[in-house]
Design a protein around this motif. Structure first.
Motif, short mmCIF file in Angstrom:
data_model
loop_
_atom_site.label_atom_id
_atom_site.label_comp_id
_atom_site.label_asym_id
_atom_site.label_seq_id
_atom_site.Cartn_x
_atom_site.Cartn_y
_atom_site.Cartn_z
N ASN A 11 0.83 -1.21 0.00
CA ASN A 11 0.00 0.00 0.00
C ASN A 11 0.86 1.26 0.00
N TYR A 12 1.90 1.28 0.81
CA TYR A 12 2.78 2.46 0.88
C TYR A 12 3.64 2.58 -0.38
N CYS A 13 4.01 1.45 -0.97
CA CYS A 13 4.76 1.51 -2.23
C CYS A 13 3.91 2.15 -3.32
N LEU A 14 2.62 1.79 -3.37
CA LEU A 14 1.73 2.35 -4.38
C LEU A 14 1.49 3.84 -4.13
N LYS A 15 1.40 4.22 -2.86
CA LYS A 15 1.25 5.64 -2.55
C LYS A 15 2.49 6.43 -2.95
N PHE A 16 3.66 5.84 -2.68
CA PHE A 16 4.91 6.53 -3.02
C PHE A 16 5.06 6.63 -4.53
N ALA A 17 4.53 5.63 -5.26
CA ALA A 17 4.61 5.66 -6.72
C ALA A 17 3.90 6.87 -7.29
N GLU A 18 2.87 7.35 -6.59
CA GLU A 18 2.11 8.52 -7.05
C GLU A 18 2.99 9.76 -7.12
N TYR A 19 4.05 9.79 -6.34
CA TYR A 19 4.93 10.96 -6.29
C TYR A 19 6.13 10.84 -7.24
N ASN A 20 6.23 9.71 -7.93
CA ASN A 20 7.37 9.49 -8.82
C ASN A 20 7.04 9.94 -10.24
N SER A 21 7.96 10.67 -10.83
CA SER A 21 7.74 11.15 -12.20
C SER A 21 7.87 10.02 -13.21
N ASP A 22 8.68 9.01 -12.90
CA ASP A 22 8.85 7.87 -13.79
C ASP A 22 8.38 6.61 -13.06
N ARG A 23 7.09 6.33 -13.14
CA ARG A 23 6.53 5.21 -12.40
C ARG A 23 7.05 3.87 -12.93
N HIS A 24 7.24 3.78 -14.23
CA HIS A 24 7.73 2.53 -14.78
C HIS A 24 9.08 2.16 -14.18
N GLN A 25 9.97 3.14 -14.10
CA GLN A 25 11.29 2.89 -13.51
C GLN A 25 11.17 2.51 -12.04
N PHE A 26 10.23 3.15 -11.34
CA PHE A 26 10.03 2.84 -9.92
C PHE A 26 9.52 1.42 -9.74
N PHE A 27 8.51 1.02 -10.54
CA PHE A 27 7.98 -0.35 -10.43
C PHE A 27 9.05 -1.37 -10.82
N GLU A 28 9.84 -1.04 -11.80
CA GLU A 28 10.93 -1.94 -12.22
C GLU A 28 11.94 -2.10 -11.08
N PHE A 29 12.22 -1.01 -10.38
CA PHE A 29 13.12 -1.06 -9.23
C PHE A 29 12.54 -1.97 -8.14
N LEU A 30 11.24 -1.81 -7.84
CA LEU A 30 10.60 -2.66 -6.83
C LEU A 30 10.72 -4.13 -7.21
N TYR A 31 10.43 -4.42 -8.48
CA TYR A 31 10.46 -5.81 -8.94
C TYR A 31 11.87 -6.40 -8.81
N ASN A 32 12.87 -5.64 -9.19
CA ASN A 32 14.25 -6.12 -9.11
C ASN A 32 14.69 -6.34 -7.66
N GLN A 33 14.05 -5.62 -6.72
CA GLN A 33 14.34 -5.81 -5.31
C GLN A 33 13.52 -6.95 -4.69
N GLY A 34 12.61 -7.53 -5.49
CA GLY A 34 11.76 -8.61 -4.99
C GLY A 34 10.56 -8.11 -4.23
N ILE A 35 10.24 -6.81 -4.37
CA ILE A 35 9.13 -6.22 -3.64
C ILE A 35 7.86 -6.31 -4.47
N GLY A 36 6.82 -6.89 -3.88
CA GLY A 36 5.53 -6.97 -4.55
C GLY A 36 5.44 -7.98 -5.66
#
Length: 275
Positions: free
Chosen positions: A70-95
């Motif tokens: 939930n907090y990751c998705l909220k933080f994604a709202e503040y990111n200008s490049d959401r794709h890069q942010f989600f890719e970062f999460l995935y590479n870290q094994g998050i979500g």
């Protein structure tokens, strides 16, 4: 702001002496307090979320916790490049086991016109058996329907992609369940789709599964506008006759379709393995 900084320093001191087994629960309580008492201070909330992300980035036991998602998705709202942010999460094994991450990620890519990439994200989530399974599969079928123009039977759901606020609402519903501290939703509850009608999930075998992988050269979509369903049925897709700033003929379109048809059976076969 100075008062908030003092409060945060007190919270940090509290966490340094914290000996419990659920530090995320303490963060959750503090962030809720901030949201309730300072609802308009979005900048400070973003700072808190950034601190939280750094704190739990390497704590693998929280990587698929629905509260952390939930907090990751909220933080994604503040990111200008959401794709890069989600890719970062995935590479870290998050979500990697959370359907909500894949839906939000794919929804962003669809809005940017990255249709083939969005499809790959859906398939990755299904392959990883993300929970809730039924909800992710349902959203993938709706995504396919938007691409192919198929109108699915009315099941009390919308054919539009879920917006970030809707996804966050469903994550919060998961958080309010008795299993809120577990990693996402138990497998036995995956078919419930967190309040979304699950009957669509049970009718998969009765539906024709058509998947058309659309390349950029075949269909160009504006990066700032998500694809929308047509208001009425037409005999051809006008958008497919547009490539960059120029147009091309039906003959060229048919030639591309002929080549695409050869690959269609392979795509359908691969997609059925995911579904």
């Amino acid at each position: 702001m100075d008062n908030l900084e003092n409060v945060f320093r007190m919270f940090e001191a509290h966490m340094q002496s914290y000996t419990g087994n659920d530090p995320l629960g303490e963060w959750e309580s503090f962030i809720k307090w901030v949201e309730e008492n300072f609802p308009d201070n979005k900048e400070y909330l973003m700072t808190l979320l950034e601190h939280l992300m750094k704190e739990f980035l390497h704590k693998k036991n929280y990587h698929n916790d629905s509260r952390f998602i939930n907090y990751c998705l909220k933080f994604a709202e503040y990111n200008s490049d959401r794709h890069q942010f989600f890719e970062f999460l995935y590479n870290q094994g998050i979500g990697t086991k959370s359907s909500y991450i894949y839906m939000s990620w794919a929804g962003h890519l669809e809005a940017q016109g990255e249709l083939q990439h969005a499809s790959a994200i859906f398939q990755t989530g299904i392959h990883n058996e993300a929970e809730p399974k039924g909800l992710l599969q349902q959203q993938y079928r709706l995504f396919q329907a938007r691409l192919t123009g198929i109108h699915l039977p009315a099941q009390g759901t919308t054919s539009e992609p879920l917006h970030s606020a809707q996804i966050l609402k469903q994550v919060m519903m998961t958080n309010s369940s008795p299993e809120k501290n577990s990693a996402c939703v138990p497998r036995s509850q995956g078919s419930e789709c967190s309040g979304v009608a699950s009957s669509t999930c049970d009718e998969k075998s009765n539906m024709e599964q058509r998947v058309i992988m659309i390349s950029k050269s075949e269909c160009s979509v504006s990066s700032s506008v998500a694809p929308k369903p047509e208001a009425q049925q037409v005999m051809y897709c006008k958008e497919k006759l547009i490539r960059g700033d120029s147009e091309f003929s039906f003959e060229e379109l048919r030639a591309q379709k002929y080549n695409q048809r050869k690959k269609h059976e392979q795509w359908v076969s691969e997609d059925r393995n995911y579904m």
